[in-house]
Enzyme design. Structure first.
Site, short mmCIF file in Angstrom:
data_model
loop_
_atom_site.label_atom_id
_atom_site.label_comp_id
_atom_site.label_asym_id
_atom_site.label_seq_id
_atom_site.Cartn_x
_atom_site.Cartn_y
_atom_site.Cartn_z
N ARG A 50 0.90 -1.29 -0.01
CA ARG A 50 -0.03 0.01 -0.10
C ARG A 50 0.73 1.21 -0.23
O ARG A 50 1.95 1.30 0.58
CB ARG A 50 -0.72 0.08 1.10
CG ARG A 50 -2.16 -0.88 1.22
CD ARG A 50 -2.87 -0.75 2.49
NE ARG A 50 -2.05 -0.96 3.51
CZ ARG A 50 -1.54 0.04 4.44
NH1 ARG A 50 -1.80 1.42 4.13
NH2 ARG A 50 -1.00 -0.09 5.42
N VAL A 109 3.00 -9.67 2.03
CA VAL A 109 3.51 -9.82 0.76
C VAL A 109 4.80 -10.72 0.68
O VAL A 109 4.74 -11.46 -0.19
CB VAL A 109 3.85 -8.36 0.08
CG1 VAL A 109 4.68 -8.54 -1.08
CG2 VAL A 109 2.60 -7.67 -0.04
N ASP A 158 -7.76 -9.37 57.19
CA ASP A 158 -6.53 -8.62 56.75
C ASP A 158 -6.82 -7.17 56.55
O ASP A 158 -7.85 -6.86 56.33
CB ASP A 158 -6.08 -9.58 55.49
CG ASP A 158 -5.00 -8.84 54.71
OD1 ASP A 158 -4.02 -8.44 55.24
OD2 ASP A 158 -5.08 -8.52 53.57
N TYR A 159 -5.79 -6.39 56.39
CA TYR A 159 -5.92 -5.04 56.43
C TYR A 159 -5.70 -4.45 54.89
O TYR A 159 -6.67 -4.33 54.22
CB TYR A 159 -5.12 -4.55 57.13
CG TYR A 159 -5.53 -2.89 57.25
CD1 TYR A 159 -6.71 -2.38 57.91
CD2 TYR A 159 -4.61 -1.97 56.68
CE1 TYR A 159 -6.80 -0.92 57.87
CE2 TYR A 159 -5.02 -0.48 56.64
CZ TYR A 159 -6.10 -0.18 57.15
OH TYR A 159 -6.41 1.12 57.22
C1 GDG Z 1 -1.60 -4.91 7.98
C2 GDG Z 1 -0.04 -4.41 8.82
C3 GDG Z 1 0.29 -6.97 8.66
C4 GDG Z 1 -1.62 -5.75 -2.08
N1 GDG Z 1 -1.79 -5.05 -3.20
C5 GDG Z 1 -2.80 -5.75 -4.05
C6 GDG Z 1 -3.29 -6.63 -3.23
N2 GDG Z 1 -2.61 -6.64 -1.84
C7 GDG Z 1 -2.67 -7.58 -0.70
C8 GDG Z 1 -1.34 -8.52 -0.58
C9 GDG Z 1 -1.54 -8.78 0.84
C10 GDG Z 1 -2.17 -7.50 1.48
O1 GDG Z 1 -2.83 -6.76 0.53
C11 GDG Z 1 -1.32 -6.54 2.04
O2 GDG Z 1 -0.84 -7.12 3.34
P1 GDG Z 1 0.68 -6.59 4.24
O3 GDG Z 1 0.56 -7.43 5.42
O4 GDG Z 1 1.66 -6.74 3.40
O5 GDG Z 1 0.42 -5.01 4.70
P2 GDG Z 1 -1.24 -4.13 5.22
O6 GDG Z 1 -2.01 -3.81 4.16
O7 GDG Z 1 -0.13 -2.77 5.74
O8 GDG Z 1 -1.51 -5.10 6.72
C12 GDG Z 1 0.89 -5.58 8.25
C13 GDG Z 1 -1.27 -7.16 8.04
O9 GDG Z 1 -2.09 -6.23 8.39
C14 GDG Z 1 -1.94 -8.48 8.51
O10 GDG Z 1 -1.90 -8.49 10.00
O11 GDG Z 1 1.24 -7.98 8.18
O12 GDG Z 1 2.14 -5.59 8.76
O13 GDG Z 1 0.23 -3.34 8.17
O14 GDG Z 1 -2.40 -9.90 1.13
O15 GDG Z 1 -1.81 -9.60 -1.43
N3 GDG Z 1 -4.15 -7.56 -3.37
C15 GDG Z 1 -4.89 -7.39 -4.71
N4 GDG Z 1 -4.27 -6.34 -5.46
C16 GDG Z 1 -3.35 -5.75 -5.19
O16 GDG Z 1 -3.11 -4.63 -5.85
N5 GDG Z 1 -5.65 -8.36 -4.97
#
Ligand code: GDG
Length: 737
Positions: free
Chosen positions: A283, A387, A508-509
């Protein structure tokens, strides 16, 4: 039948409204997959925001949204644009998100946003309570809902509540800067189980709880007045088979079956078979280190021009939180950087960075994962980073190299990757060269181990583990508890009291009749308490004995006007009704001159601790010391003393933030039993909170009514939650004399 209630900021649903037509489709994110074994056959519901504000849903479609969500076992929390602004874009993403990721300079402290955050958390909690039935288990997710656990606990004290934090929990030094730190910690502590991705986040949280709220922390358990909260780490996994199968299918695709993106990627690979594609997906968020990554890539090309036209960075940045100014600025910065670097290095047939600012369908995500040779993930801070895991899961032939920031939670489990510091460009550049040159066998060796681990600890396993631990905390909670003094039990005890001919009450106190205070000298009895004890004590057939570890002078002064019996210092001194203090144990103090200097060296080395020189014992108090240092030193001192006192008839008592050394014979159990000699009481009552009271609970005759204050392991038959409940029981006694 009991059910699971899952709560997250967003529902796992995609809602689209076009021409007054509503379309609701389930979105299958990692969390939804992990929870699918709980979220099936109607034995679970998911509560969250639909993604559309009330202003965006035409009024006539509101009921429809509700019904369609319900079909997916989801319950939509309706939020207005103003609420989303303050709660989501405001407090969640301008205060908690930057602070928890160590971006203190971005952290705002807007009171109005905090108020909205509280109000919206209350909305979620109320929605949960509407659906909650006794026996259900509740699982709250993430930093947008930190206050929800306690909001539920206040209304449903017996509820089984879990909380999982998906982002890092910062060190105490950072967390303490939050103006609402106490409220936030108290909010989360409403849960029975609190989960984090890594042990580091767990220990940061425990350290904040112990330093800010001063609760007792034993390993990973926090002792509250009436509950124990467990904290643990559960590294979140991915839906491994989904990515593995997608990659297998992808490998089988013919040219016609391939996506447009894949065909372009293939063209490129055909044209330049030796060139390497370096992938990054995240993101567009300042925590992900995107700008640093581009700069590191520039550094790499500057220092290793031999790779010009040989490598390409493929960057997918998904638009995110574009209402927050920092994200808008970051977007401009990235656009500029990409433009500058492409301008600087491009040749007629080559551009160093392919930059996609959009979200892609799952299929294309797999195209990228499968076609690139190297993944370069450089977050400055990241709770986990899925990721990284997805990239490894899609490597059908086990080739490919993952370069991963040590600041991502995932780095703890993915040691076989090339782990880098995202601020060290030279290291990143070397890692890129190592990755480019890495022999295929080595790539496969590393990825085999990674794949095996990721497959085993999938998102489903993660969710099951969390839920199982949550269930165990409930069983544990029930197993060590004695019977609660409910109103029924209380009536029975009062009835016994009423019909008894001769009664004795051991009270007890500290922690029982009065609450603990910062300074022990501030715990003086209040007027109501003095009057209450006085009333009980005046009754002819009732003996009231205050039995405490305190010194006789303090106790004697505080109770000088009430002719109640006093036992001080665990039984060393006794004051009968209307008499002077008498030494009840034949104890000598010669040992003190040897032990005192040892304790003094600990006082000198441990700020905030002090030695209390009692008449027949020495006590080392560490309540005001740094909690962690205090525990470490207490452990050390206890070991040293135990060695010194063995075979000398002395014992080391480990009380609540105090170590006390005294004659082994002196304890509340022996002292209380002495009061029973030659008497024929038909109502024996003992109440206390500390483990020193356990001697009483253990030693008193079986028919005695023994009550522990607080929920801890105990030998007492009953327990009450707090000092207010103690006073209620004593008041009922005084009304039935
Ligand atoms: C938070 C925490 C923690 C990304 N671009 C596209 C897409 N994605 C999917 C990926 C992945 C997910 O989004 C991103 O997950 P991350 O874990 O890398 O990051 P955050 O969104 O910041 O998540 C993080 C997570 O929560 C879980 O606890 O790991 O640290 O910040 O699954 O595949 N999916 C699609 N199109 C895209 O362009 N379909």
């Amino acid at each position: 039948m009991s059910k699971t209630i899952i709560i997250s900021n967003r529902l796992p649903l995609q809602i689209n409204i076009e021409d007054n037509n509503l379309e609701v489709t389930p979105s299958v994110g990692g969390l939804a997959t992990g929870l699918k074994s709980f979220h099936k056959d109607g034995d679970s519901i998911w509560i969250g925001w639909s993604g559309l504000t009330l202003e965006e849903i035409p009024e006539n479609l509101l009921e429809d949204v509700k019904a369609k969500a319900r079909k997916e076992d989801c319950v939509a929390v309706n939020l207005t644009t103003e609420e989303i602004d303050g709660f989501y874009y405001g407090f969640s993403n301008r205060t908690i998100w930057p602070l928890f990721h160590y971006f203190m300079e971005y952290t705002e402290g807007n009171t109005a946003d905090w108020e909205t955050y509280k109000a919206v958390n209350r909305k979620y909690a109320n929605e949960i309570l509407k659906h909650y039935e006794e026996g259900d288990q509740i699982w709250v997710h993430d930093y947008q809902l930190l206050l929800v656990p306690n909001m539920i606990r206040e209304v449903a004290p017996e509820a089984v509540i879990g909380f999982f934090n998906h982002i890092p929990f910062p060190s105490y030094e950072v967390f303490r800067t939050l103006p609402w730190r106490n409220e936030v910690l108290e909010g989360v502590l409403g849960a029975d189980l609190i989960g984090f991705h890594t042990y580091d986040y767990e220990r940061h949280f425990l350290s904040s709880v112990s330093r800010i709220l001063r609760h007792q922390v034993n390993f990973n358990e926090i002792t509250l007045q009436d509950r124990i909260v467990k904290v643990d780490s559960f590294p979140m996994g991915i839906d491994y088979t989904k990515f593995e199968n997608a990659a297998k299918e992808h490998a089988k695709n013919t040219e016609e079956q391939s996506t447009e993106l894949q065909r372009r990627l293939d063209d490129h690979l055909k044209e330049t078979p030796d060139a390497k594609l370096i992938l990054s997906i995240d993101r567009l968020d300042y925590t992900k280190g995107i700008a640093n990554r581009i700069r590191a890539f520039e550094y790499f090309l500057d220092h290793h021009p031999e790779y010009i036209e040989k490598v390409r960075l493929v960057m997918l940045s998904v638009p995110s939180r574009s209402n927050v100014p920092q994200y808008q600025r970051l977007k401009r910065e990235i656009d500029e950087l990409v433009g500058r670097i492409n301008g600087k290095f491009s040749t007629v047939s080559w551009t160093p960075i392919w930059y996609f600012y959009r979200s892609m369908p799952f299929k294309n995500l797999i195209d990228l994962y499968a076609s690139c040779d190297i993944a370069l993930l450089t977050p400055i801070r990241d709770g986990m980073n899925l990721v990284a895991k997805e990239f490894i899961a899609t490597r059908a032939k086990q080739t490919g190299v993952l370069i991963l920031s040590e600041m991502a939670g995932a780095a703890h489990e993915m040691n076989e990757a090339l782990i880098i510091n995202p601020n060290n460009f030279e290291q990143i550049s070397s890692a890129l060269i190592q990755a480019i040159k890495m022999p295929v066998e080595e790539q496969q060796q590393r990825n085999k181990v990674l794949q095996k681990r990721l497959k085993r600890y999938s998102v489903e396993k993660w969710a099951n583990d969390f839920m199982e631990t949550l269930q165990n905390t409930r069983t544990h909670r029930d197993s060590f508890k004695s019977t609660k003094v409910s109103s029924k039990v209380s009536n029975e005890i009062v009835e016994k009291f009423k019909s008894a001919k001769s009664r004795i009450l051991f009270l007890d106190y500290d922690g029982t009749l009065v609450n603990f205070t910062d300074k022990p000298e501030n715990a003086k009895p209040d007027k109501t308490l003095l009057e209450l004890v006085h009333r009980l004590n005046q009754s002819k057939n009732t003996d009231v004995v205050l039995i405490s570890g305190r010194d006789k002078d303090t106790l004697g002064t505080w109770w000088q006007d009430i002719p109640v019996e006093l036992i001080s210092e665990h039984g060393v001194w006794m004051r009968q009704k209307n008499s002077d203090w008498e030494l009840s144990e034949n104890v000598n103090n010669e040992w003190m001159s040897t032990i005192r200097p040892v304790i003094e060296t600990f006082v000198d080395r441990t700020p905030g601790t002090f030695l209390e020189d009692k008449n027949y014992s020495l006590a080392w108090h560490y309540r005001k010391a740094d909690p962690q240092l205090g525990e470490i030193r207490a452990n050390e001192l206890s070991n040293v003393l135990k060695e010194m006192v063995s075979n000398h008839g002395l014992s080391v008592l480990e009380g609540n933030k105090v170590l006390e050394i005294k004659n082994s014979e002196v304890n509340k159990g022996n002292a209380a039993n002495k009061k029973l000699v030659g008497k024929d009481y038909d109502f024996i009552f003992a109440i206390g909170d500390d483990w020193t009271d356990e001697f009483m609970f253990k030693e008193l005759p079986e028919e005695a009514i023994t009550i522990k204050v607080g929920i801890k392991k105990t030998n007492a038959r009953y327990y009450v939650k707090n000092t207010d409940k103690v006073r209620n029981i004593l008041t009922s006694f005084s009304e039935n004399l």
